[in-house]
Design an enzyme around this catalytic site. Sequence first.
Site, PDB file in Angstrom:
ATOM      1  N   HIS A 126       0.908  -1.378  -0.094  1.00 61.34           N
ATOM      2  CA  HIS A 126      -0.246  -0.028   0.189  1.00 61.34           C
ATOM      3  C   HIS A 126       0.771   1.269   0.093  1.00 61.34           C
ATOM      4  CE1 HIS A 126       0.993   0.791   4.299  1.00 61.34           C
ATOM      5  NE2 HIS A 126       0.822  -0.605   4.319  1.00 61.34           N
ATOM      6  N   GLU A 166      -2.909  -7.277   7.023  1.00 61.71           N
ATOM      7  CA  GLU A 166      -1.714  -6.916   7.673  1.00 61.71           C
ATOM      8  C   GLU A 166      -1.625  -7.946   8.822  1.00 61.71           C
ATOM      9  OE1 GLU A 166       1.130  -6.185   7.980  1.00 61.71           O
ATOM     10  OE2 GLU A 166       1.327  -3.911   8.195  1.00 61.71           O
TER      11      GLU A 166
END
Length: 287
Positions: free
Chosen positions: A17, A112
Amino acid sequence: MTNDKKMLPKRIILMRHGESAGNIDQGAYATTPDHKIPLTEEGRAQAREAGRKMRALISAHSSGGDGACGENWRVYFYVSPYERTRTTLREVGKGFSRRRVIGVREECRIREQDFGNFQVEERMRVVKETRERFGRFFYRFPEGESASDVYDRVSSFLESLWRDVDMNRHQVDPSSELNLVIVSHGLTSRVFLMKWFKWTVEEFERLNNFGNCEFRVMELGASGEYTFGIYHSEEEMLSWGMSQDMIDDQMGRVDGSRETSNDCCPLHLDEYFDLLDETDDELNDTN
């Protein structure tokens, strides 16, 4: 009538990201749940630029021949459900026309690493220092996950990904060139590569994190195996923390020149069996 020939993706592209609020201020995690941490404006700009670069790369490296290349390429995205990855994908998507994108799947297993709930900055500093002493792969965060936990769910995701390919759930036309793009997080992406290339824990712990919006391209080589060696240089791979043996394995996958397959784990044979005799005859002579 079904097509029995498996349509292997031409490329599998891993992407982290863009810059998030947590990347520039660790204190953000104390008041905002990790999955809701947003991108910064710089992170959005990084993602738009990455989308343009990704499209240019795919278009430039798509080749004619065999009726399955040229300009007839398509992209399918897998994305972590976190706010920062979803926003990254929205910005990346601006680099592609609608006809190029087959679909998008939000995939919880590539989220994550779980560091616990609200993260008090001073406490997390101490915890991360402890992780460095303990080992990054096996250390489990209090109320959270270890990298080895992430490995387990990424392994499950990979099984699903290959079922998607086997069953042509991406609905790829045989004349198209398929590119899979996985928009995820730094540690999750490194664990994905560890699983894919059968790297050891020690090799995983060598690896440097992806930069924000950095993407790494695994391309299908002439050997029928995926490799970084087609798009990325040896110098790049060295900067990622890969050892020379790991780099040599990647380069050997380009044209099938490596002597053995990593499926048999030959790279680590001597590490465990360095005292073995070469033949049974030598063993018998000592009895």
